[in-house]
Design a protein around this motif. Structure first.
Motif, mmCIF file in Angstrom:
data_model
loop_
_atom_site.group_PDB
_atom_site.id
_atom_site.type_symbol
_atom_site.label_atom_id
_atom_site.label_comp_id
_atom_site.label_asym_id
_atom_site.label_seq_id
_atom_site.Cartn_x
_atom_site.Cartn_y
_atom_site.Cartn_z
ATOM 1 N N LEU A 156 6.281 -10.595 -3.731
ATOM 2 C CA LEU A 156 6.721 -10.210 -5.127
ATOM 3 C C LEU A 156 5.189 -10.273 -5.924
ATOM 4 N N ILE A 157 4.446 -11.045 -5.451
ATOM 5 C CA ILE A 157 3.020 -11.220 -5.788
ATOM 6 C C ILE A 157 2.145 -10.134 -5.442
ATOM 7 N N ALA A 158 2.186 -9.614 -4.068
ATOM 8 C CA ALA A 158 1.672 -8.297 -3.662
ATOM 9 C C ALA A 158 1.842 -7.126 -4.343
ATOM 10 N N ARG A 159 3.188 -7.164 -4.734
ATOM 11 C CA ARG A 159 3.781 -5.852 -5.581
ATOM 12 C C ARG A 159 2.751 -5.598 -6.668
ATOM 13 N N ALA A 160 2.624 -6.592 -7.300
ATOM 14 C CA ALA A 160 1.829 -6.463 -8.467
ATOM 15 C C ALA A 160 0.438 -6.210 -8.510
ATOM 16 N N VAL A 174 0.821 -1.077 0.044
ATOM 17 C CA VAL A 174 -0.091 0.207 -0.015
ATOM 18 C C VAL A 174 0.851 1.202 -0.134
ATOM 19 N N ASP A 175 0.526 2.107 -0.940
ATOM 20 C CA ASP A 175 1.225 3.467 -1.059
ATOM 21 C C ASP A 175 2.780 3.329 -1.249
ATOM 22 N N GLY A 176 3.410 2.329 -1.652
ATOM 23 C CA GLY A 176 4.730 2.067 -1.842
ATOM 24 C C GLY A 176 5.263 1.346 -0.539
ATOM 25 N N THR A 177 4.530 1.019 0.217
ATOM 26 C CA THR A 177 5.188 0.364 1.671
ATOM 27 C C THR A 177 4.597 -1.289 1.537
ATOM 28 N N MET A 178 5.339 -2.132 1.864
ATOM 29 C CA MET A 178 5.363 -3.546 1.699
ATOM 30 C C MET A 178 5.327 -4.012 3.159
ATOM 31 N N PRO A 184 18.865 -15.362 4.930
ATOM 32 C CA PRO A 184 19.067 -14.324 4.085
ATOM 33 C C PRO A 184 20.120 -13.485 4.610
ATOM 34 N N GLY A 185 21.121 -13.523 3.667
ATOM 35 C CA GLY A 185 22.331 -12.432 3.506
ATOM 36 C C GLY A 185 22.289 -12.062 2.282
ATOM 37 N N GLY A 186 20.971 -11.171 1.934
ATOM 38 C CA GLY A 186 20.876 -10.809 0.615
ATOM 39 C C GLY A 186 19.871 -11.591 -0.188
ATOM 40 N N ALA A 187 19.271 -10.877 -1.406
ATOM 41 C CA ALA A 187 18.038 -11.634 -1.972
ATOM 42 C C ALA A 187 18.561 -12.718 -2.602
ATOM 43 N N ARG A 211 13.739 -9.002 5.817
ATOM 44 C CA ARG A 211 13.417 -7.751 5.400
ATOM 45 C C ARG A 211 14.458 -7.186 4.592
ATOM 46 N N GLN A 212 15.717 -7.416 4.769
ATOM 47 C CA GLN A 212 16.833 -6.762 3.996
ATOM 48 C C GLN A 212 16.808 -7.318 2.511
ATOM 49 N N ALA A 213 16.682 -8.800 2.529
ATOM 50 C CA ALA A 213 16.606 -9.559 1.273
ATOM 51 C C ALA A 213 15.698 -9.214 0.322
ATOM 52 N N ILE A 214 14.081 -9.063 0.999
ATOM 53 C CA ILE A 214 13.262 -8.609 0.208
ATOM 54 C C ILE A 214 13.301 -7.395 -0.167
ATOM 55 N N ALA A 215 13.623 -6.453 0.604
ATOM 56 C CA ALA A 215 13.753 -5.215 -0.069
ATOM 57 C C ALA A 215 14.679 -5.072 -1.352
ATOM 58 N N GLU A 216 15.865 -5.887 -1.224
ATOM 59 C CA GLU A 216 16.772 -6.021 -2.401
ATOM 60 C C GLU A 216 16.011 -6.657 -3.586
ATOM 61 N N MET A 217 15.307 -7.406 -3.316
ATOM 62 C CA MET A 217 14.714 -8.383 -4.444
ATOM 63 C C MET A 217 13.757 -7.332 -5.067
ATOM 64 N N LEU A 218 13.125 -6.583 -4.471
ATOM 65 C CA LEU A 218 11.839 -5.701 -5.024
ATOM 66 C C LEU A 218 12.348 -4.496 -5.273
ATOM 67 N N GLY A 219 13.771 -3.729 -4.999
ATOM 68 C CA GLY A 219 14.409 -2.644 -5.137
ATOM 69 C C GLY A 219 13.404 -1.699 -4.403
#
Length: 559
Positions: A223-227, A167-171, A282-285, A184-192
């Motif tokens: 990844l799905i929710a971003r769409a 919602v409004d650019g926040t996951m 996760p140590g990264g995406a 969180r860090q890994a998901i942020a990296e994956m989604l940019g």
């Protein structure tokens, strides 16, 4: 400056505290992330490749998009997912999508029937982690043995699940990961996305200890929710996905040799362990399946050994016993053929199983009672106290004979060599016609420093013994040249209610005023070795390859 309160005057600490989470868990109430239902929520399922490294070559989604209730079909490289208004519609769409997807498979998996050769042949980085030498002491009688552990699954009763809302650019993701910040860090990296735009809320999952599919399910959901901005997305794995794609507890090989002096004491001890890092949290995406399968794929991070004293594959490889000559080597394997990460107790489970099985074998060579043999080599007074307490509680007597088709076993360890001490005595029943072994009773003694909640410690030790019994008697990931084949409860059996011990007694040695040591995973290793030693006592045959399955016990009896 006021002095600390006398532990004798504590009113809450040291008293049993009832669990508030149990009623919902045993009555089917809302207890887990799997039970979450948000307003306007849609249901998602992923279609995983059939094997590691498989590439999607063809996928016509047109028919699936027209199925009743389907909201979206997603494809991003090798990542495939469906979203529907209702859960069963999502499952039907997932099955239809899996049927039309064509894959090119690449995986080449090793021979699982010779774990020792498969692992020791892999490239390794070798570290000597203990070297002790006393040239004045030498042994005459010698013994050597090799022990193996297969890849093992977390076997989570509820397949991994997450709920994500963009919602409004926040996951926001509700997840049962044990590491909300790394994930969180890994998901942020994956989604940019910037990390401050991603929030993970820990919600209990049905059966997660260590790094199972939870982190990946959270990434899938995000990844799905971003769409689908504005709509909460519930992403649930299927049983075959959980069993086939989660990061397993790594396979291990240990090779031990030792010699005894004329008095029956260990003069020389050698221990070598081959295994992986035991944690790829996760140590990264690149640690996330979704990120690995996207068109813009992220590379899997390089595994690194975890530093001692906690350690990873070498956790508990250094013995607590006092040997005049000792040599311990960690053969760290950077690349393993199966996906692996942290499973409860990490390398301690197999290292303690090996070390304490070998201590029993050496006690036999020395013609000494196993409990007496351990005490002869242990200086640590708190270690000695738990050994003596467990033996006393069990009714252990040197030279004792068990009833027909039964055996007694004993084992001890201090978890990570810095956490709680635990000793376990076991009585096992073996059906010589079928090879079936069952733990009848176990008596444990534990010293976790000052006790906060005795019920919590008892829960941990009881749980450790039951879980370790399942690993030790039943559990092994199976695979052929290309695919994981243990994808359900038939192909990956676990301990059932019919095999639960008749009783488990836990004796807690409270140490008021002493540091809290943590009892979380102290029991898994001693439980495995105690069980193995009891089976050897019952059958007269030593089994060194986990699991100690019905088939292996029967073959040993018949040999």
């Amino acid at each position: 400056m006021s002095s600390l309160k006398d532990p004798a005057s504590f009113k809450v600490m040291g008293q049993p505290v009832p669990r508030v989470d149990i009623p919902a868990k045993v009555t089917g109430g809302a207890a887990y992330v799997q039970d979450m239902r948000l307003l306007g929520m849609v249901h998602a399922r992923v279609v995983r490749p059939p094997s590691y490294g498989a590439q999607l070559t063809e996928c016509d989604t047109s028919a699936i998009e027209k199925m009743p209730g389907v909201v979206r079909v997603m494809r991003d490289g090798n990542f495939l997912a469906v979203v529907a208004e209702k859960e069963f519609a999502a499952i039907k769409a997932m099955q239809a999508l899996a049927a039309v997807a064509k894959w090119q498979e690449r995986a080449k998996l090793p021979n699982q029937n010779d774990m020792a050769s498969a692992l020791t042949a892999l490239p390794s980085q070798d570290f000597t982690i203990l070297q002790r030498s006393n040239p004045s002491v030498s042994g005459t009688k010698a013994l050597e043995a090799t022990y193996t552990r297969p890849y093992q699954s977390h076997g989570s009763i509820g397949p991994s699940c997450a709920v994500a809302h963009f919602v409004d650019g926040t996951m926001t993701v509700w997840t049962h990961t044990q590491g909300v910040y790394p994930d969180r860090q890994a998901i942020a990296e994956m989604l940019g996305l910037p990390p401050e735009s991603v929030r993970l809320i820990h919600t209990e999952g049905s059966g997660c200890y260590g790094h199972n599919g939870a982190d990946d399910a959270a990434a899938d959901a995000a990844l799905i929710a971003r769409a689908l901005p504005g709509r909460p997305v519930r992403l649930q794995w299927m049983r075959e996905q959980e069993h086939g794609w989660e990061p397993y507890g790594p396979a291990m090989v240990t090779k031990l040799s030792a010699s005894l002096d004329a008095s029956g004491r260990i003069a020389d001890w050698n221990f070598a362990v081959w295994s992986n890092t035991h944690s790829m949290r996760p140590g990264g995406a690149g640690a996330l399946l979704a990120a690995q399968h996207m068109a813009r794929a992220f590379a899997v991070p390089a595994p690194k050994p975890l530093p001692l004293p906690e350690g990873g594959g070498d956790r508990n490889a250094i013995p607590l016993y006092n040997f005049p000559n000792a040599h311990v080597v960690h053969h760290f394997i950077p690349a393993m053929p199966l996906r692996i990460s942290a499973m409860r107790a990490l390398g301690a489970y197999h290292n303690v199983f090996s070390l304490e099985s070998f201590m029993d074998e050496l006690a036999g060579l020395a013609a000494t009672d196993p409990v007496e043999f351990r005490l002869k080599h242990l200086d640590d007074p708190r270690g000695r106290a738990v050994i003596e307490k467990a033996a006393e509680g069990f009714g252990w007597k040197p030279g004792q004979t068990a009833p027909p088709n039964r055996g007694y076993g004993f084992a001890f360890a201090r978890y990570k060599n810095l956490a709680a001490y635990c000793a376990i005595a076991s009585e096992v029943e073996v059906d010589r016609e079928t090879g079936r072994a069952r733990l009848v009773r176990a008596v444990a003694a534990v010293d976790a420093g000052q006790v906060v909640n005795p019920d919590g410690i008892t829960n941990q030790i009881e749980g450790a013994i039951v879980q370790s019994s399942s690993w030790t008697l039943y559990e092994s990931v199976s695979f052929d040249e290309a695919r994981i084949t243990s994808i359900d409860w038939q192909t990956y059996p676990i301990l059932r209610f019919s095999a639960v011990p008749d009783r488990i007694d836990v004796h807690i040695i409270n140490r008021p005023g002493q540091p809290f040591l943590g009892a979380g995973e102290t029991g898994q290793g001693p439980a495995a070795a105690s069980l193995a030693n009891a089976i050897a006592h019952a059958t007269g045959k030593r089994l060194r390859d986990l699991p100690l399955s019905r088939k292996r016990i029967k073959e040993a009896i018949d040999a």
